[in-house]
Design an enzyme around this catalytic site. Structure first.
Site, PDB file in Angstrom:
ATOM      1  N   LYS A  98       0.955  -1.306  -0.056  1.00 42.99           N
ATOM      2  CA  LYS A  98       0.027  -0.039  -0.072  1.00 42.99           C
ATOM      3  C   LYS A  98       0.875   1.140  -0.124  1.00 42.99           C
ATOM      4  CE  LYS A  98       0.792   1.358   4.251  1.00 42.99           C
ATOM      5  NZ  LYS A  98       1.708   2.712   4.599  1.00 42.99           N
ATOM      6  N   PRO A 150       8.987  -3.965  -0.264  1.00 40.74           N
ATOM      7  CA  PRO A 150      10.223  -3.608   0.429  1.00 40.74           C
ATOM      8  C   PRO A 150       9.805  -4.000   2.022  1.00 40.74           C
ATOM      9  CG  PRO A 150       9.655  -1.862  -1.160  1.00 40.74           C
ATOM     10  CD  PRO A 150       8.446  -2.893  -1.217  1.00 40.74           C
ATOM     11  N   VAL A 151      10.838  -4.693   2.528  1.00 46.52           N
ATOM     12  CA  VAL A 151      10.674  -4.951   3.899  1.00 46.52           C
ATOM     13  C   VAL A 151      11.065  -3.698   4.949  1.00 46.52           C
ATOM     14  CG1 VAL A 151      11.636  -6.317   5.871  1.00 46.52           C
ATOM     15  CG2 VAL A 151      11.313  -7.243   3.614  1.00 46.52           C
ATOM     16  N   ALA A 162       3.771  -1.724   4.054  1.00 47.68           N
ATOM     17  CA  ALA A 162       3.012  -2.503   4.588  1.00 47.68           C
ATOM     18  C   ALA A 162       3.091  -3.851   4.139  1.00 47.68           C
ATOM     19  CB  ALA A 162       1.368  -2.160   4.850  1.00 47.68           C
ATOM     20  N   GLY A 221       4.631  -6.482   5.631  1.00 47.63           N
ATOM     21  CA  GLY A 221       4.079  -7.583   6.562  1.00 47.63           C
ATOM     22  C   GLY A 221       2.837  -7.720   6.684  1.00 47.63           C
ATOM     23  N   ALA A 227       0.624  -7.183   4.216  1.00 45.45           N
ATOM     24  CA  ALA A 227       0.251  -7.759   3.342  1.00 45.45           C
ATOM     25  C   ALA A 227       0.445  -9.230   3.359  1.00 45.45           C
ATOM     26  CB  ALA A 227       1.046  -7.434   2.009  1.00 45.45           C
ATOM     27  N   ASP A 258      -2.581  -2.018   9.396  1.00 43.81           N
ATOM     28  CA  ASP A 258      -2.772  -1.996   7.986  1.00 43.81           C
ATOM     29  C   ASP A 258      -3.288  -3.265   7.489  1.00 43.81           C
ATOM     30  OD1 ASP A 258      -1.550   0.485   8.089  1.00 43.81           O
ATOM     31  OD2 ASP A 258       0.520  -0.328   7.770  1.00 43.81           O
TER      32      ASP A 258
HETATM   33  O1  C5P Z   1      -0.484  -1.799  14.051  1.00 48.52           O
HETATM   34  P1  C5P Z   1       0.786  -2.028  13.734  1.00 48.52           P
HETATM   35  O2  C5P Z   1       1.278  -3.455  14.271  1.00 48.52           O
HETATM   36  O3  C5P Z   1       1.087  -2.102  12.254  1.00 48.52           O
HETATM   37  O4  C5P Z   1       1.794  -0.966  14.343  1.00 48.52           O
HETATM   38  C1  C5P Z   1       3.286  -0.856  14.264  1.00 48.52           C
HETATM   39  C2  C5P Z   1       3.418   0.346  15.350  1.00 48.52           C
HETATM   40  O5  C5P Z   1       3.130   1.592  14.685  1.00 48.52           O
HETATM   41  C3  C5P Z   1       2.787   0.679  16.757  1.00 48.52           C
HETATM   42  O6  C5P Z   1       3.300  -0.206  17.771  1.00 48.52           O
HETATM   43  C4  C5P Z   1       2.836   1.857  16.855  1.00 48.52           C
HETATM   44  O7  C5P Z   1       3.792   2.045  17.493  1.00 48.52           O
HETATM   45  C5  C5P Z   1       2.864   2.465  15.606  1.00 48.52           C
HETATM   46  N1  C5P Z   1       1.274   2.921  15.159  1.00 48.52           N
HETATM   47  C6  C5P Z   1       0.617   4.179  15.710  1.00 48.52           C
HETATM   48  N2  C5P Z   1      -0.421   4.674  15.370  1.00 48.52           N
HETATM   49  C7  C5P Z   1      -1.208   3.959  14.457  1.00 48.52           C
HETATM   50  C8  C5P Z   1      -0.382   2.691  13.789  1.00 48.52           C
HETATM   51  C9  C5P Z   1       0.779   2.440  14.294  1.00 48.52           C
HETATM   52  O8  C5P Z   1       1.342   4.750  16.728  1.00 48.52           O
HETATM   53  N3  C5P Z   1      -2.101   4.422  13.880  1.00 48.52           N
END
Ligand code: C5P
Length: 300
Positions: A10, A98-99, A104, A106, A108, A140
């Site tokens: 994305k 890309p990692v 996003a 992971g 996906a 995501d």
């Molecule tokens: O939800 P996800 O595991 O992808 O989020 C990874 C990290 O990104 C969260 O632990 C948080 O630190 C940050 N994050 C955030 N606010 C969001 C999405 C992600 O602070 N809306």
């Protein structure tokens, strides 16, 4: 039986970020677009659980965690637990996204694993249940299931499709080194101690999308995490300048970065921009969006 599910990376055409909530996540108003850089997850029956990952030449295989806490492991365990069954499959992930790049990848993989294992295990999980499992896995992940172009709210997990009949052309420049999403959010907090509770609205970007005009979309692209990403990776500012000097309508950081995106007028313009950027960068990809969310490509 083997099932392969493809899920897209994305980009965020608009990423409005508010002050952190009491749970530590940031409220978002975002416009997601799924683009044609996709990972494939293939699953087959197995008496146990195995996970393998293959990456293109340009990607660092060591950057993908295959043991312990891979998001694909977590997706499988969550789905299996939801149905009260054992998590048994031989899984392989073929990466192209890309990692740790802000696309996003992971997420996906998690979305693709949910769909593939649902098929393999014959579960027929209803869409609303799959979406809420996806939201548990990461902010995501629901969008990677839905794909297309969508408005994201909450912490990004609430997605509402947006009509987007245009094919938009993007040049994508991944970085050798990833950026940690939590680190970028932390820097955002440091740079924006007075961030509003309500993130910036997406109205301008949605209106530009509806016109189908790349110049208008270029003017409307917005990423509140860009300054934080550039602060952590000042070299990206030069890359954004170079892309714009190379004929892109606009360059911006993808999500939390460090992947950089360049919007072009059309396919030919995107290839021309990519050619110029490739004089300075090893990996330059051309893609378009929107594309479909996680979907079965092989079922044999
Ligand atoms: O939800 P996800 O595991 O992808 O989020 C990874 C990290 O990104 C969260 O632990 C948080 O630190 C940050 N994050 C955030 N606010 C969001 C999405 C992600 O602070 N809306």
């Amino acid at each position: 039986m083997t099932v392969t599910v493809r899920a897209p990376g994305k980009i965020n055409l608009h990423l409005g970020v508010g002050a952190p909530r009491s749970d530590g996540f940031h409220p978002l108003v975002t416009v997601y677009q799924a683009v044609g850089i996709c990972d494939d997850v293939t699953v087959a029956p197995s008496p146990g659980w195995t996970l393998g990952v293959s990456v293109p030449d340009w990607m660092d295989a060591a950057a993908v965690p295959v043991t312990g806490d891979n998001i694909v492991d977590r997706a499988a365990q969550l789905l299996a637990r939801h149905h009260g069954i054992a998590s048994q499959a031989a899984v392989s992930v073929t990466k192209a996204i890309p990692v740790a790049g802000g696309m996003a990848g992971g997420s996906a993989d998690a979305a693709a694993a949910l769909v593939a294992l649902d098929r393999l295990w014959g579960l027929e999980t209803p869409d609303d249940e799959l979406l809420s499992l996806a939201a548990e896995l990461g902010s995501d992940v629901p969008f990677a299931l839905v794909g297309g172009t969508a408005l994201g709210t909450g912490r990004g997990e609430l997605v509402e499709p947006v009509p987007d009949p245009t094919t938009w052309w993007w040049v994508v420049v991944p970085s050798d080194e990833g950026l940690s999403t939590p680190a970028v959010y932390r820097r955002f907090d440091e740079l924006n101690p007075d961030a509003p509770a309500e993130p910036a609205a997406a109205a301008t970007t949605l209106a530009a999308l509806a016109t189908g005009d790349p110049e208008l979309l270029a003017g409307a692209l917005h990423n509140d995490l860009q300054d934080a990403a550039l602060d952590l990776r000042p070299d990206l500012a030069d890359l954004l300048d170079l892309g714009q000097q190379s004929g892109a309508l606009r360059g911006l950081v993808s999500g939390s970065g460090p992947t950089c995106l360049f919007l072009a007028d059309d396919a030919d313009a995107a290839r021309a921009v990519a050619g110029r950027l490739a004089e300075h960068h090893d990996v330059v990809l051309v893609t378009n969006g929107p594309v479909a969310g996680a979907h079965v490509v092989t079922y044999a």
